[in-house]
Structure formats: C-alpha cells, structure tokens
Design a protein around this motif. Structure first.
Motif, short mmCIF file in Angstrom:
data_model
loop_
_atom_site.label_atom_id
_atom_site.label_comp_id
_atom_site.label_asym_id
_atom_site.label_seq_id
_atom_site.Cartn_x
_atom_site.Cartn_y
_atom_site.Cartn_z
N ALA A 133 98.42 -17.80 -80.77
CA ALA A 133 97.70 -16.61 -81.13
C ALA A 133 96.29 -16.71 -80.73
O ALA A 133 95.53 -17.67 -80.98
CB ALA A 133 97.90 -16.19 -82.55
N SER A 134 95.91 -15.64 -80.06
CA SER A 134 94.56 -15.52 -79.63
C SER A 134 93.65 -15.67 -80.84
O SER A 134 93.89 -15.27 -81.94
CB SER A 134 94.21 -14.19 -78.75
N ILE A 135 92.39 -16.29 -80.53
CA ILE A 135 91.54 -16.32 -81.76
C ILE A 135 90.00 -15.84 -81.26
O ILE A 135 89.83 -16.44 -80.02
CB ILE A 135 91.63 -17.89 -82.33
N GLY A 136 89.34 -15.38 -82.12
CA GLY A 136 87.97 -15.34 -81.82
C GLY A 136 87.75 -14.04 -80.89
O GLY A 136 88.66 -13.39 -80.71
N THR A 137 86.45 -13.85 -80.26
CA THR A 137 86.26 -12.73 -79.64
C THR A 137 86.87 -13.28 -78.17
O THR A 137 87.24 -14.21 -77.84
CB THR A 137 84.86 -12.61 -79.30
N LYS A 138 86.87 -12.33 -77.11
CA LYS A 138 87.47 -12.13 -75.76
C LYS A 138 86.67 -13.37 -75.14
O LYS A 138 87.13 -14.34 -74.42
CB LYS A 138 87.52 -11.02 -74.88
N LYS A 139 85.43 -13.41 -75.24
CA LYS A 139 84.60 -14.48 -74.61
C LYS A 139 84.77 -15.70 -75.16
O LYS A 139 84.83 -16.79 -74.36
CB LYS A 139 82.97 -13.82 -74.40
N GLY A 140 84.82 -15.75 -76.43
CA GLY A 140 84.96 -17.08 -77.29
C GLY A 140 86.26 -17.69 -76.88
O GLY A 140 86.46 -18.86 -77.13
N GLN A 141 87.28 -16.88 -76.76
CA GLN A 141 88.66 -17.37 -76.55
C GLN A 141 88.82 -18.46 -75.57
O GLN A 141 89.61 -19.11 -75.64
CB GLN A 141 89.61 -16.17 -76.32
N ILE A 142 87.81 -18.27 -74.52
CA ILE A 142 88.06 -19.27 -73.19
C ILE A 142 87.82 -20.71 -74.02
O ILE A 142 88.68 -21.60 -73.43
CB ILE A 142 86.83 -19.09 -72.32
N ALA A 143 86.92 -20.98 -74.75
CA ALA A 143 86.67 -22.27 -75.37
C ALA A 143 87.70 -22.78 -75.98
O ALA A 143 88.27 -23.86 -76.15
CB ALA A 143 85.42 -22.15 -75.92
N PHE A 144 88.54 -21.76 -76.89
CA PHE A 144 89.66 -22.16 -77.77
C PHE A 144 90.83 -22.27 -76.79
O PHE A 144 91.49 -23.29 -77.07
CB PHE A 144 90.04 -21.09 -78.75
N THR A 145 91.04 -21.72 -75.84
CA THR A 145 92.17 -21.83 -74.79
C THR A 145 91.98 -23.31 -74.16
O THR A 145 92.93 -24.01 -74.17
CB THR A 145 92.31 -20.83 -73.75
N ASP A 146 90.71 -23.52 -73.65
CA ASP A 146 90.57 -24.90 -73.11
C ASP A 146 90.81 -25.93 -74.04
O ASP A 146 91.65 -27.00 -73.68
CB ASP A 146 89.12 -24.76 -72.69
N ALA A 147 90.24 -25.91 -75.48
CA ALA A 147 90.62 -26.95 -76.27
C ALA A 147 92.15 -27.06 -76.31
O ALA A 147 92.48 -28.37 -76.53
CB ALA A 147 90.12 -26.61 -77.58
N VAL A 148 92.99 -26.07 -76.58
CA VAL A 148 94.32 -26.34 -76.76
C VAL A 148 95.15 -27.24 -75.49
O VAL A 148 95.81 -27.80 -75.65
CB VAL A 148 95.12 -25.11 -77.26
#
Length: 220
Positions: A133-148
């Motif tokens: 599931a997406s988390i945070g703002t659209k801009k911030g999602q990039i960092a969470f996506t990269d982390a996973v």
C-alpha cells in the motif's frame, strides 16, 4: 506453487514521542495468498451492502468502517486461503540510529520482517509478486518505494523471481484484506482488544515483537 501474491500494509505513525493519536507501535504486516479470488468476493460484498442501503464507502477501510460492515468483511475474507505475518516495533525502544528518517525506519522494519518472517510462507514459491500500500505523499512515496525494493532485492532476489507494485489501498481489494488484518493486529497491541484479532489468529504464521528484549526507552 509457482507464484504467490504478497500484499502489505503498515500501521502506526512515524512520531517518536508520546501524545494524542500517536501510536506506541509501528507494525509491518503482510498477507500471502495463492490467488485473487477474495477480491471478487469483496467487490460482490460491497455491491450487496450498497443494495441493502448500508453505509459502505468507496472501498473497505477497517479504521472507518462500522462494526456491522467489518464483521461481514472478515466473514468474506476468511473463506479464502491466506496467511498473515506481522513485525511489531515498539517505537520507544527504537534507537535514534535506526530512525534517522521515516523511510529508513520503515526499511528497517521491512528488512527484518522479510529476513525472519517470510521463509515459511514463501518456501514453496518460485515467483513472488509484492504489492504494498502506498504511504505518505506522492513525492515522499519514492523514498518508501526505493526502501522496500532494496529490501526485496537483498532478501528475495536470489531466491525467486520477484516483481513489486505500490498502489493505493482503494485500488485493489487484496490490499484491503491486508488493511483489515493489520488493523486487527494493531488493535490487539495498542488497546489490548482481541475481538477481531481472534478471528484471524489461526492465519498468523509470524507475529514478532522486534524490540521485546530491549530495556532502554529513548523517550517517555
């Protein structure tokens, strides 16, 4: 079993302090299933509830759904085959060095979740599709996506063919299954309320308090 489907959600805030509406725990939760059949049943249930003039929203969301709807959602999903894994992180015991940023703390939880909690549920699969599931703002999602994706590459990349997707919870009924399971586990840990947790307890293959041996509290 050539391919399994993993749907992930999280519960808790990234606030490392005590206060109103600030969670004590951060929880990473995954649901592993061999098929998408549950999605069809959830869509059918939503239409049935709408016809019955029940207060159903655009999608099922455990936090805001009424108890009468929650019970029917659990009844529907428990007719299907899936397993649940949860890593529990008591935030007061999280040393500052492992939480320099929200996405790094998130990655830390995901890494240990996959390292210790996923061997059994994934042992028979050759291919794995991870949908979080997406988390945070659209801009911030990039960092969470990269982390996973980094975690998946480290822990699963050499074992099997893996694909990953990051979608809004409302876009996929299977993510709503993960939302409901995560919510039930969070209620147990945050409030001591096992009413819904007990409905899914026999599906849980891993539920681990990562910092259970910790003795240092970094904030009150």
């Amino acid at each position: 079993m050539p391919r399994l489907h993993l749907f992930a959600d999280e519960a808790g805030t990234f606030d490392f302090r005590t206060g109103h509406n600030i969670s004590k725990y951060f929880i990473v939760c995954t649901v592993v299933m061999p098929s998408f059949e549950v999605a069809n049943d959830l869509l059918a249930l939503k239409r049935s509830l709408a016809w019955a003039d029940m207060p159903v929203g655009d999608y099922f969301h455990a936090t805001t759904d009424r108890d009468a709807i929650r019970q029917q959602v659990f009844d529907a999903i428990l007719k299907h085959d899936f397993s649940i894994q949860a890593t529990i992180m008591e935030k007061r015991k999280a040393a500052p060095k492992i939480r320099p940023s929200d996405h790094r703390f998130y990655q830390y939880g995901w890494y240990y979740h996959f390292l210790h909690g996923m061997e059994k549920p994934l042992e028979a699969c050759d291919e794995l599709h991870v949908t979080a599931a997406s988390i945070g703002t659209k801009k911030g999602q990039i960092a969470f996506t990269d982390a996973v994706r980094d975690v998946i590459r480290q822990t699963e990349g050499k074992k099997r063919k893996v694909r990953s997707s990051f979608w809004q919870c409302q876009s996929d009924p299977c993510l709503q299954v993960a939302d409901y399971c995560t919510w039930a586990i969070q209620r147990k840990w945050e409030r001591g309320d096992r009413a819904y947790f007990d409905l899914i307890a026999d599906r849980i293959t891993y539920e681990y308090d990562m910092f259970q041996k910790g003795t240092i509290y970094y904030y009150d």
